[in-house]
Design a protein around this motif. Sequence first.
Motif, PDB file in Angstrom:
ATOM      1  N   PRO A   1      10.202  42.385 -82.944  1.00 50.14           N
ATOM      2  CA  PRO A   1      10.967  43.277 -83.835  1.00 50.14           C
ATOM      3  C   PRO A   1      12.222  43.877 -83.222  1.00 50.14           C
ATOM      4  O   PRO A   1      12.813  44.765 -83.823  1.00 50.14           O
ATOM      5  CB  PRO A   1       9.938  44.368 -84.172  1.00 50.14           C
ATOM      6  N   LEU A   2      12.622  43.437 -82.035  1.00 52.79           N
ATOM      7  CA  LEU A   2      13.804  44.023 -81.398  1.00 52.79           C
ATOM      8  C   LEU A   2      14.877  42.966 -81.155  1.00 52.79           C
ATOM      9  O   LEU A   2      14.628  41.959 -80.496  1.00 52.79           O
ATOM     10  CB  LEU A   2      13.416  44.657 -80.055  1.00 52.79           C
TER      11      LEU A   2
ATOM     12  N   ASP B   1       8.572  45.010 -77.215  1.00 49.46           N
ATOM     13  CA  ASP B   1       7.870  45.359 -78.454  1.00 49.46           C
ATOM     14  C   ASP B   1       7.408  44.097 -79.187  1.00 49.46           C
ATOM     15  O   ASP B   1       8.150  43.129 -79.299  1.00 49.46           O
ATOM     16  CB  ASP B   1       8.806  46.177 -79.353  1.00 49.46           C
ATOM     17  N   LEU B   2       6.190  44.142 -79.689  1.00 45.73           N
ATOM     18  CA  LEU B   2       5.581  42.966 -80.314  1.00 45.73           C
ATOM     19  C   LEU B   2       4.738  43.387 -81.510  1.00 45.73           C
ATOM     20  O   LEU B   2       4.010  44.368 -81.454  1.00 45.73           O
ATOM     21  CB  LEU B   2       4.694  42.255 -79.285  1.00 45.73           C
TER      22      LEU B   2
END
Lengths: 336, 485
Positions: free
Chosen positions: B39-40, B19-20
């Motif tokens: 975000p992870l 995730d970006l």
Amino acid sequence: MKAAPFTVLWLQSGGCGGCTMSLLCAEAPDLAATLASANIRFLWHPTLSEETGDEAIALFEAVLSGAIRLDALCIEGALLRGPNGTGRFHMLAGTDTATIDWVRRLAAVAEHVVAVGTCAAYGGVTAAGVNPADACGLQYDGRRPGGALGAEFRARAGLPVINVAGCPTHPNWVTETLMLLSAGLLHGGDLDSYGRPRFYADHLVHHGCPRNEYYEYKASAEKMSDLGCMMEHLGCLGTQAHADCNTRLWNGEGSCTRGGHACINCTAPEFEEPGHAFIETPKIGGIPVGLPTDMPKAWFIALSSLAKAATPERLRRNAVSDHVVTPPAVRDIRKR
Amino acid sequence: MSDGTKRLVVGPFNRVEGDLEVRLDVADGAVKQAFVSSPLFRGFERILEGRDPRDALVIAPRICGICSVSQSHAAALALAALEGVVPTDNGRVATNLILATENVADHLTHFHVFFMPDFARAAYSDRPWFAEAERRFKASHGLSVREALATRTTLLHVMGLLAGRWPHTLALQPGGVAKGADARDKMRLLATLGSVRADLEARLYGAPLERVAALADAEELDIWRRTGPDGDFRLFLTITEDLDLAALGRADDRFLSYGAYPQEEGRLYAGGTFAAGRLGSVDPSAIAEDHSFARMEGREAPHHPFEGSTFPDGADETGYTWCKAPRLAGLPFETGAFARQVIAGQKLARDLAAKEGANVRSRVVGRLIETARTLIAMEGWVKALRPGEPWCAQGALPQAGRSFGLTEAARGALGHWMVVERGRIARYQIIAPTTWNFSPRDASGQPGPLETALVGAPVRQGEKTPLSVQHIVRSFDPCMVCTVH
Ligand code: SF4
Ligand code: SF4
């Protein structure tokens, strides 16, 4: 008129993406042909779709509003509750909303919810050790029912979360689960006590392991790359692990034990915390603590000492070599 | 932002690994500033603490499903250094094969599944090459996308044969590999690689791998574009010329590689740095991670990974990502296939680096050149396997010590640093390639390579997820799950 496709929305959270990478290895037929044969359509998948950013979010919203029907929500990766129950360790990019919240909302409108991989099923490696992200599965927190959706959760069609556990999953475990769902052929009784589809979980990794002859005679590997059975010294859990890895092979003709390493029981909840080094077999008085599923201890001790006494020289030598040093004798059958 | 600057928040970014989110300040039709966010956060470094050091071979690969073997290799190297064990010849060659298989599979996935489908978007329907791009590269349906996945699946049979399965094999060991190959394995491996070669020569390149590997300068590349054999490579060059992708996505042109594939004599791809037109060597003691804009505690000063920590600071407001900022001698470095080929001295890569630096075109060209070169080397390695000779040297772990393992993933330089006390992992720090490439700003305000590369990217009227930004981001082939692990 062509029947409406069986629609799938796939999201990833606290995992490694390996289940998707494995899924792309589907073959004979390949992934696209397999899905097409069952009229399964991915509405969106993080690896395969064109839509990115705002286009993807618009699609999720359309699913939530009911404008697009969702037959199966597939989640890959553990759900992250941390820090402090906020879920902020994974915000779905571009939305300022925790992914665990998106998953809860989407699960409420899905006909079926499928956990792809051990992370999504039970927490998996993401929940190991001190579990820094407070990771859990969709409907399990390790062995305990609960998780992100709660033990009582049932998807619209009535089933609990379907746990296609594996780290990663075999591509066909996933495609066959989706195909059975789309055909209406997967019911409550087709899941085992941990929610895994029985079509693959009713098997043991031990079945079909090429080291079975060594197992029978307790001719054991002592170090990595030896040919013998890995249960006694190298931590193999194949006799207890629920999966068909040695009868349904991986990447053409492989499996963990065929690759020379122990089965670490990756389809099971809490496999990530065996309580000992993965490649060691814990023993008490020389007897492995974890015995084969449904084998009483006294039997195992009696059988293995008998087996050891009877081990043919060929197996004794090959078990501790990295190639066959003593081949089976060639005999003329007619002269026996 | 009263000066007409507009803020765009772009995400979720698909067709990258993980995730970006990218925040863009846009004015006058171009990106002025970019902030890259992962975000992870999962916390693998903490998960590893307290475990038996050999467990790193099980846990670390699971950082990433796309380059799990590279992670496993870095861990195996660190363990080998701790044990003082040297892999057997067979073990070294088989490890190269397993690692190269993953890297080539990655390059194929990146080009066909992640990168090219953007040119089959409706926004390009007025371009002369569009119909062809759509036919071959429409996301998940395009002919070349499907054929490349089939080729990749065949290639990954190398894993079935040598490593058991992929991803997350346990086959790599400090002293070599867990499974030997016999005569029939060698023949199956040759058949597998031969089939992959035939597919790529027929469809991707339209020419022998050797011709691709021998490309020597930008002019030859241009001749290939104008009169070269039909294939996806030439289509890419056509699109690249039309959209001027060589003008897009330049960062600082400071390159880093740890070097890949040890052979009897040296490495197939030598390691080092390349900056301002000059080669240099990598000094691992000059590597440090800065936490100024990471949402991590420990912001006072940058840490060498032996002293590094990973304590998330969920309450922090200045941090905008879970990604730390690795620096070599205080500077950001770009890493990946192009960097690796430049440092290894491949002629075309060197020429492109001199003429135009790293950009969307040269990064992709770097991967396609490397794919050809690596496959040729793999065929030689299969022939070098010696059934009957040892596959795995045995070592013993000390109760205490510290060591590191440096290797190359498809996306570039990967390092693991391990400290062992009382037989347990006391500290484990990982710096992944995308951590280098997608790093946030550091204490002195220096942006990471992608943040720099995005400045100046054109944004068309009404675009919320600018295509130019997508091309630049994907040209790095980022792996976000590795980035913050
Ligand atoms: S190695 Fe494991 S799976 Fe194979 S025979 Fe031994 S116990 Fe069974
Ligand atoms: S053999 Fe065991 S560890 Fe390997 S994939 Fe199958 S269940 Fe998982």
